[in-house]
Each structure stands twice: as structure tokens, then as C-alpha cells.
Design a protein around this motif. Sequence first.
Motif, PDB file in Angstrom:
ATOM      1  N   GLU A 137       0.836  -1.192   0.000  1.00  0.00           N
ATOM      2  CA  GLU A 137       0.000   0.000   0.000  1.00  0.00           C
ATOM      3  C   GLU A 137       0.872   1.244   0.000  1.00  0.00           C
ATOM      4  N   MET A 138       0.290   2.322  -0.461  1.00  0.00           N
ATOM      5  CA  MET A 138       0.991   3.605  -0.515  1.00  0.00           C
ATOM      6  C   MET A 138       0.220   4.595   0.335  1.00  0.00           C
ATOM      7  N   ARG A 139       0.881   5.148   1.339  1.00  0.00           N
ATOM      8  CA  ARG A 139       0.250   6.146   2.202  1.00  0.00           C
ATOM      9  C   ARG A 139       0.756   7.525   1.796  1.00  0.00           C
ATOM     10  N   ILE A 140      -0.170   8.398   1.447  1.00  0.00           N
ATOM     11  CA  ILE A 140       0.183   9.754   1.035  1.00  0.00           C
ATOM     12  C   ILE A 140      -0.227  10.707   2.144  1.00  0.00           C
ATOM     13  N   VAL A 141       0.743  11.407   2.701  1.00  0.00           N
ATOM     14  CA  VAL A 141       0.477  12.381   3.752  1.00  0.00           C
ATOM     15  C   VAL A 141       0.425  13.762   3.107  1.00  0.00           C
ATOM     16  N   LEU A 142      -0.704  14.428   3.276  1.00  0.00           N
ATOM     17  CA  LEU A 142      -0.864  15.753   2.679  1.00  0.00           C
ATOM     18  C   LEU A 142      -0.293  16.820   3.601  1.00  0.00           C
ATOM     19  N   PRO A 143       0.642  17.623   3.118  1.00  0.00           N
ATOM     20  CA  PRO A 143       1.164  18.717   3.943  1.00  0.00           C
ATOM     21  C   PRO A 143       0.133  19.841   4.053  1.00  0.00           C
ATOM     22  N   THR A 144       0.311  20.677   5.065  1.00  0.00           N
ATOM     23  CA  THR A 144      -0.613  21.793   5.263  1.00  0.00           C
ATOM     24  C   THR A 144      -0.266  22.926   4.303  1.00  0.00           C
ATOM     25  N   PHE A 145      -1.201  23.865   4.183  1.00  0.00           N
ATOM     26  CA  PHE A 145      -0.988  25.033   3.329  1.00  0.00           C
ATOM     27  C   PHE A 145       0.241  25.804   3.800  1.00  0.00           C
ATOM     28  N   GLN A 146       0.354  25.952   5.117  1.00  0.00           N
ATOM     29  CA  GLN A 146       1.471  26.726   5.673  1.00  0.00           C
ATOM     30  C   GLN A 146       2.816  26.073   5.351  1.00  0.00           C
ATOM     31  N   LEU A 174       3.594  24.114   2.803  1.00  0.00           N
ATOM     32  CA  LEU A 174       3.896  24.280   1.385  1.00  0.00           C
ATOM     33  C   LEU A 174       4.230  25.730   1.040  1.00  0.00           C
ATOM     34  N   PHE A 175       3.522  26.671   1.652  1.00  0.00           N
ATOM     35  CA  PHE A 175       3.786  28.083   1.359  1.00  0.00           C
ATOM     36  C   PHE A 175       5.174  28.485   1.848  1.00  0.00           C
ATOM     37  N   ILE A 176       5.548  28.022   3.034  1.00  0.00           N
ATOM     38  CA  ILE A 176       6.892  28.334   3.552  1.00  0.00           C
ATOM     39  C   ILE A 176       7.963  27.739   2.644  1.00  0.00           C
ATOM     40  N   GLU A 177       7.709  26.530   2.152  1.00  0.00           N
ATOM     41  CA  GLU A 177       8.667  25.898   1.235  1.00  0.00           C
ATOM     42  C   GLU A 177       8.842  26.738  -0.034  1.00  0.00           C
ATOM     43  N   ARG A 178       7.742  27.244  -0.568  1.00  0.00           N
ATOM     44  CA  ARG A 178       7.822  28.061  -1.783  1.00  0.00           C
ATOM     45  C   ARG A 178       8.385  29.448  -1.494  1.00  0.00           C
ATOM     46  N   ALA A 179       8.067  30.011  -0.323  1.00  0.00           N
ATOM     47  CA  ALA A 179       8.521  31.361   0.014  1.00  0.00           C
ATOM     48  C   ALA A 179      10.019  31.408   0.316  1.00  0.00           C
ATOM     49  N   THR A 180      10.618  30.273   0.601  1.00  0.00           N
ATOM     50  CA  THR A 180      12.056  30.248   0.869  1.00  0.00           C
ATOM     51  C   THR A 180      12.858  29.804  -0.359  1.00  0.00           C
ATOM     52  N   ALA A 181      12.173  29.644  -1.482  1.00  0.00           N
ATOM     53  CA  ALA A 181      12.875  29.299  -2.725  1.00  0.00           C
ATOM     54  C   ALA A 181      13.728  30.498  -3.154  1.00  0.00           C
ATOM     55  N   PRO A 182      14.888  30.243  -3.732  1.00  0.00           N
ATOM     56  CA  PRO A 182      15.811  31.339  -4.074  1.00  0.00           C
ATOM     57  C   PRO A 182      15.202  32.431  -4.961  1.00  0.00           C
ATOM     58  N   VAL A 203       0.245  27.066  -4.445  1.00  0.00           N
ATOM     59  CA  VAL A 203       0.172  26.119  -3.326  1.00  0.00           C
ATOM     60  C   VAL A 203      -1.202  25.457  -3.283  1.00  0.00           C
ATOM     61  N   LYS A 204      -2.275  26.233  -3.469  1.00  0.00           N
ATOM     62  CA  LYS A 204      -3.625  25.653  -3.468  1.00  0.00           C
ATOM     63  C   LYS A 204      -3.779  24.645  -4.602  1.00  0.00           C
ATOM     64  N   LYS A 205      -3.243  24.948  -5.773  1.00  0.00           N
ATOM     65  CA  LYS A 205      -3.300  24.016  -6.902  1.00  0.00           C
ATOM     66  C   LYS A 205      -2.513  22.745  -6.588  1.00  0.00           C
ATOM     67  N   GLN A 206      -1.354  22.895  -5.948  1.00  0.00           N
ATOM     68  CA  GLN A 206      -0.550  21.735  -5.576  1.00  0.00           C
ATOM     69  C   GLN A 206      -1.293  20.879  -4.557  1.00  0.00           C
ATOM     70  N   MET A 207      -1.948  21.510  -3.586  1.00  0.00           N
ATOM     71  CA  MET A 207      -2.713  20.766  -2.582  1.00  0.00           C
ATOM     72  C   MET A 207      -3.881  20.018  -3.230  1.00  0.00           C
ATOM     73  N   LYS A 208      -4.537  20.652  -4.199  1.00  0.00           N
ATOM     74  CA  LYS A 208      -5.646  20.007  -4.892  1.00  0.00           C
ATOM     75  C   LYS A 208      -5.154  18.798  -5.685  1.00  0.00           C
ATOM     76  N   SER A 209      -4.036  18.945  -6.358  1.00  0.00           N
ATOM     77  CA  SER A 209      -3.467  17.833  -7.127  1.00  0.00           C
ATOM     78  C   SER A 209      -3.079  16.676  -6.208  1.00  0.00           C
ATOM     79  N   MET A 210      -2.480  17.006  -5.074  1.00  0.00           N
ATOM     80  CA  MET A 210      -2.075  15.957  -4.133  1.00  0.00           C
ATOM     81  C   MET A 210      -3.291  15.251  -3.542  1.00  0.00           C
ATOM     82  N   SER A 211      -4.350  15.975  -3.263  1.00  0.00           N
ATOM     83  CA  SER A 211      -5.553  15.335  -2.713  1.00  0.00           C
ATOM     84  C   SER A 211      -6.223  14.450  -3.762  1.00  0.00           C
ATOM     85  N   GLU A 212      -6.159  14.840  -5.045  1.00  0.00           N
ATOM     86  CA  GLU A 212      -6.701  13.990  -6.107  1.00  0.00           C
ATOM     87  C   GLU A 212      -5.912  12.688  -6.199  1.00  0.00           C
TER      88      GLU A 212
END
Length: 152
Positions: free
Chosen positions: A81-90, A92-100, A136-145
Motif C-alpha cells: 500500500e501507498m500512504r500519502i500524507v498531505l502537507p498543510t498550506f502553511q 507548502l507556502f513556507i517551502e515556496r517562500a524560501t525558494a531562491p 500552493v492551493k493548486k498543488q494541494m488540490k493535485s495531491m488530494s486527487e
Amino acid sequence: KQWYQRRVRGSTVLCTINRRVKKDNSEELWIDFQQTKYHCLDGKFQPVSFPINSSIQAYTDSKGLGNEQVKEAHTKWGSNEMRIVLPTFQELFIERATAPFFVFQVFCVGLWCLDEYWYYSLFTLGMLAMFEATVVKKQMKSMSEIKKMTKE
């Protein structure tokens, strides 16, 4: 409990060492790391090997596994089985906001604020934040799908 250290992307992760006594009274050690089972062989944890070297004929002639063989296979390889853990909005946003590139854009906004373009730069900063939030919202939607495709 005993722990095993593993290096992941420059940081250390602790994994629980699991123990089991086999039918022949020998002890089996393993860890579960990133949804993969690692057995202890010769003092090192290595991924579990799968039976992939048989001939095609052996696979096509196979009649499946009996109940006892299924239990042994589940013990050896774990559940399939594959367990997918969805990260929170915060997260994912912090990850993107710290991108160079984003940091560079915010730095440029700061420089523009020092000049006479503060109203333009604050508008640009707001638009940058809104753009990253929509990504980030689009990424969260894709991950939930993708998660909906699993059995959970």
C-alpha cells in the motif's frame, strides 16, 4: 526501544528498530523508512530484495500463494500500500517562500521600497504572495486527487 540513524537530504532521521523471532529461533531486525522496509544483513540495513530473477515460465506457471505463504510474504515485504500524507498550506507556502527566486523577488521589492516606487513595490509584493498562494492551493488540490486514488 532502539533507534537507527539515517541521513536524508543532509539531516538525520531516527527510525525504530523492529525485532521478530523467526520459527528457527533466529532474530530478525528491520526498519521502516520512507514506506520501504530495510532488513539488517551483515550489520547493515539494506532494502528487502524481491524475487525478480526467476524465469518467465516460473511466473506464468505460478498458481498463487497459500494462506501460510501470504502471511510469510506480508511479514517479509510488508503490506502493498501507498500512504500519502498531505502537507498543510502553511508548510507548502513556507517551502515556496524560501525558494531562491522568490527570495530574490522580495529583495528587489525591498530595494524598490527604498526608492520612490514604494506603492508599486507593495502591490508587486502582494501579487507575488497571491501568486504563490494560488500555486500552493493548486498543488494541494493535485495531491488530494492523487490521494483519492488510493484505497484510504
